[in-house]
Enzyme design. Structure first.
Site, PDB file in Angstrom:
ATOM      1  N   GLY A 642       4.215  -8.894  13.943  1.00  0.00           N
ATOM      2  CA  GLY A 642       5.194 -10.235  14.035  1.00  0.00           C
ATOM      3  C   GLY A 642       6.645  -9.903  13.324  1.00  0.00           C
ATOM      4  O   GLY A 642       6.823  -8.756  13.100  1.00  0.00           O
ATOM      5  N   ASP A 754      -2.632   1.009  -0.382  1.00  0.00           N
ATOM      6  CA  ASP A 754      -1.575   1.569   0.229  1.00  0.00           C
ATOM      7  C   ASP A 754      -0.441   1.478  -0.617  1.00  0.00           C
ATOM      8  O   ASP A 754       0.688   1.184  -0.345  1.00  0.00           O
ATOM      9  CB  ASP A 754      -1.443   0.522   1.232  1.00  0.00           C
ATOM     10  CG  ASP A 754      -0.538   1.169   2.623  1.00  0.00           C
ATOM     11  OD1 ASP A 754      -0.437   2.478   2.557  1.00  0.00           O
ATOM     12  OD2 ASP A 754       0.008   0.645   3.198  1.00  0.00           O
TER      13      ASP A 754
END
Ligand SMILES: *[C@@H]1O[C@H](CO)[C@@H](O)[C@H](O)[C@H]1NC(C)=O
Ligand SMILES: *[C@@H]1O[C@H](CO)[C@@H](O)[C@H](O)[C@H]1NC(C)=O
Ligand SMILES: *[C@@H]1O[C@H](CO)[C@@H](O)[C@H](O)[C@H]1NC(C)=O
Ligand SMILES: *[C@@H]1O[C@H](CO)[C@@H](O)[C@H](O)[C@H]1NC(C)=O
Ligand SMILES: *[C@@H]1O[C@H](CO)[C@@H](O)[C@H](O)[C@H]1NC(C)=O
Length: 951
Positions: A642, A754
């Site tokens: 999104g 990450d």
């Protein structure tokens, strides 16, 4: 006067109530008609109020049927035309009922609110009706493994929200439809992520128009069809692609040279076509794990050297592709290589595997080439096949590599967990927990795994864990799962048998089975990333305790009947009804205010009120207002999940609003778990969550706004901020402290998973803030010190030990941080032009020289000032990227050492970074905001919610 007004009021109210009642009744009539045409409907489908009586497989909202999930309960019959009257229906899942046959009626096009239409593994046949194109809200259409025939209807092109289209394993024929101005086509589906068309009889050329740069496809699976003609070069425009399977078709001509634009593709199958021309040049496809180009008619060529630059490659299959010449030894030094199959070529000379081949290398198959000698000095211990080469034609040859060894089928079966299985009754099976039960079984097929070594049991363990996590998360009555029989089928899918064992009872009931079926058929379950796209095909379950109820029901429409009478009694009943209705509404509204999660959750699985520390719940209206109605101008980032909008809260505070689009949303419980985790994190060097929104089918996260973007942008010069050596040291210390906080002080501890320069943000004082916990993982059992998990992260920053063992520890973050440190001094990306930063630095390094002789690869913009402490900084970075996690320092040690280096450089490690960013060069506009990282909403760190309660 007064009296008549009251009467009118009552009349209006009662008409409204009657309308609701009549519609419910209509839904009841439809279900009853289904019950009449189907066998084996659930026994509790009795009475006339499917919603009030909690019919198995039926979910309602406001007394209207909104979901039918009846997977795997042995339904037989066909789809009655009355279904179209369920005007509020959103989800229809009838998967794994092989006895459901006949056509899909065109009237299905009347279900205007349908979002998920899932009919996997049923017996439907005939053409797919074009009316399916008139379901504007459809997100997921899955008709896998039926007997559908005829073409793919072009009208599917109208389904602009559709992101999952799985038509695989049918008998579809004809061409792929594309639009031509008058008719629609699949090219119009720009939100599509999954084209799964494998195992059909689709034919004709793959239309160039099908692909365009504005598509967001990640999986194109066209394998095992009859496509002919050449591969369109427009395919090279779809940058988002991750898996491409065109194998087992009749494709001809050269492979378009822009194929290597697809730098996110990790699995590439072009095998078993008639492709010609020169061998495709895959240079730059730096995340490729699996390449199969076998059985094509490429021009003769030597094995290109660029193969050795594809660092993450696990599998290379180039059987029968006219390869000739000597095999370069560098091919075998790829660190993750598992399988090399180069049979039936014209490779010659001496085969040298080299001594730096990876331990993971399991199979080298060079049958039927012209190899005359084998250099055994490399000490390669695993399977090597050289049969059919001159080396094996000498008489008296007894080397094992000259046998045509049958491929040794790998066996795996989930082990019992420290328990002794007892004797089970017939058809019962002992679960991994040694409980005798009747499991729900079926085959999980993975259509493009990134690995080929099926003998490594840790991959199955991680799959078992993620299955169990997903089942727990959705509160399914599953006690344990067992995987067995890994095999590759004729289409090169990895097929595993899955047994799911019931908890509590020795068998599932229909509610349990269809809930488990739905999590698998609806793709709610996300397997570990290295397994790739999957489909589950269930066996029918014959062990329900209750017999089915297939009796004709008699009490039709009591309410309508009574309404026709219009008696005083009815009025009274209505008054009571109105009162009850109002009370219920009031309770609902109150509930909604206390608990934003009570408002919207189809499965009511969101549990208790979330435990939030500091983060608040925003209403949709509020966020709409603060982002200027989510206007384009406010977009500061976007990704597959999104978009991210900049917003200004009422208080004037700037925020970044991350809004999930349909299809990227997670379950209510997952979302809650995530915000609970995020809200608990408070540290100067960690981006904090301001709040969230969870209503109107929306999931949004609201973060503090960090004005100066990511470290990556600053290093690349995009942001216009100049980072000298002292600023870099300050950023390093800040990021290290943020990470130390997550590891050592957050409760529970968090592994980021990450860490990369995109995820380190800089505020107006250039203070580093660690962002994006989308992949974060709580430390499971602190005793164990690691969690076994699906491998996620970013290539180049990923800890090789984690990649291989799937065991995540805080040391994996330390590795990534080491890479970030090297990036800080070189301003190079971790993998640039096929070169890995860690290796590069080691290559240039000479400890006897000034600055370790690294001037050539240091970022020229830091060379202008003295680099005090640089050598120690390099030493520290390299200790962080040690191969073995145990040899890397902890983040706490890293922080201490950077503080030490700062003192050497004459800096006070505890002073604040800088005055304000206005003293820095102007910040350029229009960069991608780092929040745009896709990971946040594809968060798959699923774990039992109890684990995240404090303590
Ligand atoms: C392959 O492509 C790369 C970059 O696109 C180019 O530098 C290289 O020369 C090509 N190699 C061959 C063998 O064509
Ligand atoms: C190549 O073709 C042969 C013969 O049809 C077949 O046996 C083999 O499995 C194919 N190889 C691959 C990797 O698909
Ligand atoms: C191997 O094959 C290449 C190309 O076909 C040829 O030029 C070379 O002479 C061969 N080498 C040997 C040792 O036969
Ligand atoms: C697999 O191969 C090994 C030797 O390579 C052999 O000892 C073993 O028995 C084989 N296993 C099976 C199941 O065939
Ligand atoms: C089905 O099983 C679940 C748990 O296994 C139980 O909670 C539920 O009440 C059962 N439903 C019926 C209709 O028996």
């Amino acid at each position: 006067m007064m009296g008549s007004r009251v009467q009118v009021f009552l009349l209006v109210i009662s008409i409204q109530i009657l309308l609701v009642a009549a519609q419910t009744n209509e839904d009841f009539a439809v279900l009853k008609s289904l019950k009449d045409v189907w066998d084996n409907t659930p026994r509790n489908w009795e009475g006339s109020d499917p919603c009030g009586n909690g019919w198995v497989g039926i979910q309602c909202t406001n007394s209207r049927v909104t979901a039918i999930t009846l997977g795997s309960i042995g339904l037989t019959g066909n789809l009655s035309g009355d279904l179209q009257l369920l005007s509020e229906l959103q989800i229809l899942d009838l998967s794994y009922n092989k006895g459901l046959t006949g056509p899909l009626p065109a009237s299905i096009g009347s279900l205007k609110k349908l979002t998920n239409l899932i009919l996997v593994g049923c017996g439907f046949s005939g053409p797919i009706p074009s009316a399916i194109g008139s379901l504007p809200r459809l997100l997921i259409l899955s008709l896998t493994s039926n007997s559908f025939t005829g073409p793919i209807p072009p009208e599917i092109g109208h389904l602009s929200n559709l992101f999952w289209l799985d038509l695989a394993d049918n008998m579809l024929s004809g061409r792929l439809p594309v639009s031509d101005g008058t008719t629609p086509g699949l090219d119009m589906l720009v939100n599509m992520k999954h084209f799964h068309f494998g195992k059909n009889q689709l034919a004709g050329t793959i239309p160039p128009k099908l692909f365009s740069p504005n598509m967001s496809l990640i999986h194109v699976l066209f394998e095992d069809n009859n496509f002919s003609g050449s591969i369109p070069s427009t395919l090279g425009l779809v940058q988002s692609l991750e898996v491409l399977r065109l194998d087992r078709n009749l494709l001809t001509g050269p492979v378009p040279s822009n194929l290597n634009n697809l730098v996110h593709v990790s699995e590439l199958y072009l095998s078993n076509n008639q492709l010609s021309g020169s061998l495709p040049n895959l240079t730059g496809m730096n995340v490729l794990n699996y390449v199969d180009m076998s059985n094509n008619t490429f021009d003769e060529s030597e094995i290109p050297l660029w193969f050795s630059t594809l660092q993450p490659l696990t599998t290379l299959k180039m059987e029968n592709t006219q390869l000739k010449g000597q095999v370069p030894v560098s091919l075998f030094s790829l660190p993750l290589l598992q399988t090399v199959v180069l049979r039936n070529n014209q490779l010659n000379g001496t085969l040298d595997v080299g001594s730096s081949h990876s331990d993971q290398l399991q199979l080298i198959d060079f049958q039927n080439n012209f190899i005359v000698d084998y250099d055994e000095g490399g000490g390669f211990k695993n399977k090597l096949i050289l049969a059919g080469n001159p080396i094996c034609r000498e008489t008296g040859q007894t080397k094992t590599y000259c046998d045509i060894q049958q491929s040794n089928s790998t066996s795996y079966s989930t082990p019992q967990k420290n328990c002794v299985p007892s004797g089970c009754r017939i058809n019962q099976i002992s679960s991994p927990n040694c409980v005798c039960a009747y499991p729900y079984t079926g085959n999980l097929s993975f259509r493009a795994p990134s690995f080929s070594d099926l003998g490594n049991s840790s991959i199955y363990t991680s799959l078992e864990e993620s299955l169990m996590n997903s089942f727990r998360l959705h509160q399914l009555p599953v006690d344990a799962v067992s995987l067995s029989n890994p095999t590759k089928n004729a289409d090169d899918y990895l097929v595993l048998r899955l047994e799911s064992f019931p908890s509590g009872e020795d068998r599932f009931n229909r509610t349990g089975i269809s809930a488990v079926a739905f999590v698998l058929s609806n793709q709610t379950f996300k397997p570990p990333h290295n397994f790739g796209p999957f489909v589950f095909n269930a066996n029918s379950y014959g062990y329900f305790a209750e017999s089915t109820g297939h009796h004709k029901s008699s009490n039709t429409g009591i309410i309508i009947g009574a309404a026709a009478g219009g008696s005083v009694l009815l009025l009274l009943a209505l008054l009571v009804g109105i009162y009850a209705f109002r009370q219920k509404r009031r309770a609902e509204i109150a509930d909604k205010q206390n608990n934003p999660f009570a408002a919207w959750d189809p499965r009511k699985d969101s549990g208790d009120v979330p435990q939030l520390k500091g983060a608040r719940s925003f209403s949709f209206e509020e966020l709409k207002k603060c982002t200027n109605s989510f206007s384009e101008a406010n977009v500061i980032g976007s990704g597959g999940y999104g978009q991210v909008y900049k917003g200004v809260l009422h208080s004037g505070r700037l925020v970044a609003v991350k809004r999930a689009q349909r299809g990227s949303m997670q379950g209510g419980l997952e979302f809650k778990t995530e915000i609970e985790l995020l809200s608990r994190v408070h540290h100067k060097n960690v981006v904090s969550l301001v709040g969230f929104c969870f209503e109107h089918d929306e999931q949004m996260l609201v973060y503090e706004y960090i004005p100066n973007g990511s470290l990556k942008e600053s290093l690349s010069g995009k942001s216009g901020i100049r980072l000298d050596w002292t600023r870099r040291l300050r950023i390093a210390i800040g990021a290290a402290r943020g990470l130390q906080y997550l590891h050592e002080l957050a409760n529970p501890p968090i592994i980021h998973r990450d860490i990369k320069t995109n995820n380190i943000l800089l505020d107006e004082r250039l203070t580093a803030k660690v962002a994006d916990f989308g992949l974060s993982k709580l430390m499971g059992d602190p005793e164990k010190g690691h969690v076994t998990t699906q491998v996620k992260g970013t290539m180049g920053y990923m800890d090789p030990e984690y990649y291989m063992t799937q065991q995540l520890t805080e040391k994996s973050d330390v590795y990534s941080f080491g890479v970030v440190m090297l990036e800080l001094i070189t301003a190079r990306q971790p993998i640039e032009k096929g070169k890995y930063i860690v290796r590069e630095v080691k290559q240039y390094m000479d400890k006897t020289k000034l600055l370790y002789n690294l001037q050539e690869i240091l970022d020229p913009s830091i060379l202008v000032t003295p680099l005090k402490g640089l050598e120690k900084f390099v030493d520290l970075a390299l200790s962080c990227v040690e191969d073995a996690g145990a040899e890397r320092p902890k983040m706490g040690d890293v922080v201490k050492e950077i503080e030490n280096i700062m003192q050497i450089a004459g800096l006070n490690p505890n002073a604040d970074s800088a005055s304000t960013s206005s003293s820095y060069e102007a910040v350029s506009k229009g960069y991608d905001h780092p929040y745009s990282d896709e990971s946040l909403f594809v968060y798959s760190g699923t774990f039992p919610p109890s684990k995240i309660e404090p303590q």
